[in-house]
Structure formats: C-alpha cells, structure tokens
Scaffold this motif. Structure first.
Motif, mmCIF file in Angstrom:
data_model
loop_
_atom_site.group_PDB
_atom_site.id
_atom_site.type_symbol
_atom_site.label_atom_id
_atom_site.label_comp_id
_atom_site.label_asym_id
_atom_site.label_seq_id
_atom_site.Cartn_x
_atom_site.Cartn_y
_atom_site.Cartn_z
ATOM 1 N N THR A 11 -6.171 4.074 8.313
ATOM 2 C CA THR A 11 -6.569 5.273 9.034
ATOM 3 C C THR A 11 -8.097 5.307 9.074
ATOM 4 O O THR A 11 -8.754 4.495 8.417
ATOM 5 N N PRO A 12 -8.691 6.230 9.826
ATOM 6 C CA PRO A 12 -10.148 6.283 9.867
ATOM 7 C C PRO A 12 -10.812 6.473 8.507
ATOM 8 O O PRO A 12 -11.978 6.097 8.330
ATOM 9 N N SER A 13 -10.103 7.032 7.519
ATOM 10 C CA SER A 13 -10.753 7.303 6.239
ATOM 11 C C SER A 13 -10.215 6.494 5.068
ATOM 12 O O SER A 13 -10.788 6.556 3.977
ATOM 13 N N ALA A 14 -9.115 5.736 5.265
ATOM 14 C CA ALA A 14 -8.519 5.089 4.097
ATOM 15 C C ALA A 14 -7.615 3.922 4.476
ATOM 16 O O ALA A 14 -7.190 3.801 5.629
ATOM 17 N N VAL A 15 -7.348 3.093 3.473
ATOM 18 C CA VAL A 15 -6.319 2.060 3.565
ATOM 19 C C VAL A 15 -5.259 2.388 2.518
ATOM 20 O O VAL A 15 -5.584 2.602 1.345
ATOM 21 N N HIS A 16 -4.011 2.476 2.946
ATOM 22 C CA HIS A 16 -2.898 2.713 2.027
ATOM 23 C C HIS A 16 -2.056 1.444 1.975
ATOM 24 O O HIS A 16 -1.662 0.907 3.008
ATOM 25 N N ARG A 17 -1.782 0.963 0.751
ATOM 26 C CA ARG A 17 -0.920 -0.195 0.578
ATOM 27 C C ARG A 17 0.399 0.263 -0.038
ATOM 28 O O ARG A 17 0.426 1.187 -0.849
ATOM 29 N N PHE A 18 1.474 -0.431 0.346
ATOM 30 C CA PHE A 18 2.803 -0.034 -0.113
ATOM 31 C C PHE A 18 3.427 -1.175 -0.911
ATOM 32 O O PHE A 18 3.586 -2.276 -0.397
ATOM 33 N N THR A 19 3.769 -0.880 -2.143
ATOM 34 C CA THR A 19 4.383 -1.887 -2.996
ATOM 35 C C THR A 19 5.722 -1.437 -3.552
ATOM 36 O O THR A 19 6.448 -2.223 -4.132
ATOM 37 N N GLU A 20 6.059 -0.146 -3.356
ATOM 38 C CA GLU A 20 7.318 0.364 -3.899
ATOM 39 C C GLU A 20 8.498 -0.181 -3.080
ATOM 40 O O GLU A 20 8.438 -0.211 -1.860
ATOM 41 N N PRO A 21 9.574 -0.609 -3.754
ATOM 42 C CA PRO A 21 10.761 -1.012 -3.008
ATOM 43 C C PRO A 21 11.410 0.178 -2.359
ATOM 44 O O PRO A 21 11.352 1.298 -2.867
ATOM 45 N N ARG A 22 12.010 -0.039 -1.199
ATOM 46 C CA ARG A 22 12.722 1.034 -0.527
ATOM 47 C C ARG A 22 14.022 1.304 -1.250
ATOM 48 O O ARG A 22 14.633 0.418 -1.811
ATOM 49 N N ARG A 43 -12.806 0.339 8.844
ATOM 50 C CA ARG A 43 -11.886 0.319 7.711
ATOM 51 C C ARG A 43 -10.971 -0.899 7.768
ATOM 52 O O ARG A 43 -10.742 -1.574 6.766
ATOM 53 N N ALA A 44 -10.440 -1.191 8.952
ATOM 54 C CA ALA A 44 -9.527 -2.330 9.082
ATOM 55 C C ALA A 44 -10.220 -3.645 8.772
ATOM 56 O O ALA A 44 -9.638 -4.537 8.138
ATOM 57 N N LEU A 45 -11.468 -3.772 9.177
ATOM 58 C CA LEU A 45 -12.193 -5.025 8.972
ATOM 59 C C LEU A 45 -12.506 -5.281 7.502
ATOM 60 O O LEU A 45 -12.890 -6.391 7.138
ATOM 61 N N GLU A 46 -12.319 -4.268 6.664
ATOM 62 C CA GLU A 46 -12.510 -4.448 5.218
ATOM 63 C C GLU A 46 -11.290 -5.101 4.554
ATOM 64 O O GLU A 46 -11.376 -5.537 3.410
ATOM 65 N N LEU A 47 -10.177 -5.175 5.274
ATOM 66 C CA LEU A 47 -8.973 -5.761 4.699
ATOM 67 C C LEU A 47 -9.175 -7.250 4.431
ATOM 68 O O LEU A 47 -9.507 -7.998 5.350
ATOM 69 N N PRO A 48 -8.951 -7.722 3.210
ATOM 70 C CA PRO A 48 -9.089 -9.152 2.945
ATOM 71 C C PRO A 48 -8.099 -9.991 3.740
ATOM 72 O O PRO A 48 -8.393 -11.136 4.096
ATOM 73 N N GLU A 49 -6.923 -9.415 4.053
ATOM 74 C CA GLU A 49 -5.944 -10.153 4.846
ATOM 75 C C GLU A 49 -6.473 -10.449 6.248
ATOM 76 O O GLU A 49 -6.185 -11.507 6.814
ATOM 77 N N LEU A 50 -7.234 -9.516 6.810
ATOM 78 C CA LEU A 50 -7.843 -9.769 8.120
ATOM 79 C C LEU A 50 -9.009 -10.745 8.004
ATOM 80 O O LEU A 50 -9.248 -11.539 8.905
ATOM 81 N N ALA A 51 -9.726 -10.690 6.891
ATOM 82 C CA ALA A 51 -10.842 -11.610 6.694
ATOM 83 C C ALA A 51 -10.356 -13.056 6.614
ATOM 84 O O ALA A 51 -11.054 -13.981 7.044
ATOM 85 N N ARG A 52 -9.153 -13.271 6.081
ATOM 86 C CA ARG A 52 -8.601 -14.619 5.953
ATOM 87 C C ARG A 52 -7.840 -15.085 7.185
ATOM 88 O O ARG A 52 -7.531 -16.267 7.327
#
Length: 208
Positions: free
Chosen positions: A196-207, A41-50
C-alpha cells in the motif's frame, strides 16, 4: 488493518461495491500521491530487486496507480509483462517497452484497457515470471484476495499452480483495503504480500 467481523461473511459483491465506491471518492491529487508512494514502497521489496521478469498490469480508473512502478522496473532492466484480455476473460501477455508500447482497447461495454500493442506471448508466458503483481480490491490477514469479480486472475493463479510455478504474488492496494477477514473459497490461492502507499504487509499464516 480495518476489521470485518460478525456472523456469516458479508456478500462478496456487496463488499466489492463498497470498496470500489470508496475508491471512486478519491481526488486526482489523492490518486497521484498514492501512486508515487506505492511505487516507492513496492520498489523496496527484495523480491522485486532480484526479479528478472515481472508480470504486472496497467491500472485503470481509481485503481492504485502502476505506471510509475512499471517504468521504474524497466529502468532497472526488468522484463515487464502486461496482460491482454481475451474474449473468454482469460489473459495473454506481451512485453512492456514504455508508454508507446501500449494500445487502448475497448472490450464491449467494459472499461477500456491499456494493453501491450506488440507481439502476444500467450497465456502461459506468466509462468516464467519471478513476481506477479495482482490487482484487487482488498486482501485479508491470511493473504486472501478479493478481486474485481471477472475471474481473469483466478485463471492466472490456477495456471501458475498447474505449471508448478511459484512466483512471489503481490497485490497493490490502498491502506484501508487491507482488512482482518474476507470470505474465501476452496480455489482461492493466497498471496505472499500486499503493498500500500504506506506499508508492506507479508502473510505467513496458513489458511484455515
């Protein structure tokens, strides 16, 4: 996502104990299969690919496993930096060049850690990373991370901010450790994603 609600936020230490207690119930097969899925799952991240340089860590005990991910990053030609714990709980960094480049280090009564055995590059080496993989025990829907309580990665995040460095911040967790809300403090720096083993969650909401 699991839901944590109620009046005042639960005590961080109690929450940490609960999450770690659940991890300790995982079997060897659970850990192995989760580590394989996590790496995929992590290796699918474009940020890691770059990424040219990734600051990561070697998992210990029942933490989501990282060795397969570290080796896959190296196979891609990525420079992987791993931490070494200093006496004041800060971290310095060294390059990972395979399992043989690690040494098991006992820090007092704490769990023994696998650390880079070669040249140490100092605490500021992390500021050159394109992606920083962070350990933790939970993350909420705003990207707030609950760590192990030692403060080492709070220092890393503060150092990144002080240097004006903005790597992509990713926490590696199990599925049930992504929750709705965690207590936070003014110094907490949100992360951009959790894998996580089943998903990638991205966070864009401001705190708030």
């Amino acid at each position: 996502m699991s839901h944590l609600d109620g009046g005042s936020p639960p005590d961080k230490r109690a929450m940490r104990r609960a999450f770690l207690g659940t991890r300790n119930e995982l079997t060897t097969d659970d850990l192995r299969s989760a580590a394989t899925a996590l790496a995929e799952r992590a290796l699918e991240l474009p940020e890691l690919a770059r990424a040219r340089t990734v600051a990561a860590y070697v998992s210990v005990g029942a933490e989501p496993g990282t060795p397969a991910l570290l080796d896959a990053l190296r196979a891609r030609g990525v420079r992987v930096l791993l931490p070494a714990l200093l006496p004041d709980n800060d971290l310095e960094w060294g390059a990972y060049s395979g399992e043989g480049s690690l040494a098991r280090v006992q820090h007092g009564g704490k769990t023994a850690l696998l650390e880079p055995a070669g040249e140490r590059l100092g605490p500021d080496a992390v500021t050159g990373a394109d992606v920083v993989l962070l350990p933790g025990v939970a993350v909420d829907a705003r990207g707030t991370r609950l760590g192990r309580g030692g403060g080492s990665y709070d220092r890393v995040l503060a150092r990144l901010a002080a240097h004006g460095a903005h790597p992509f911040l990713v926490v590696l967790l199990y599925d049930a450790e992504v929750v709705e809300r965690l207590p936070d403090e003014p110094h907490d720096r949100p992360v951009q994603a959790v894998v996580t083993p089943s998903a990638v969650h991205r966070f864009t909401e401001p705190r708030s």
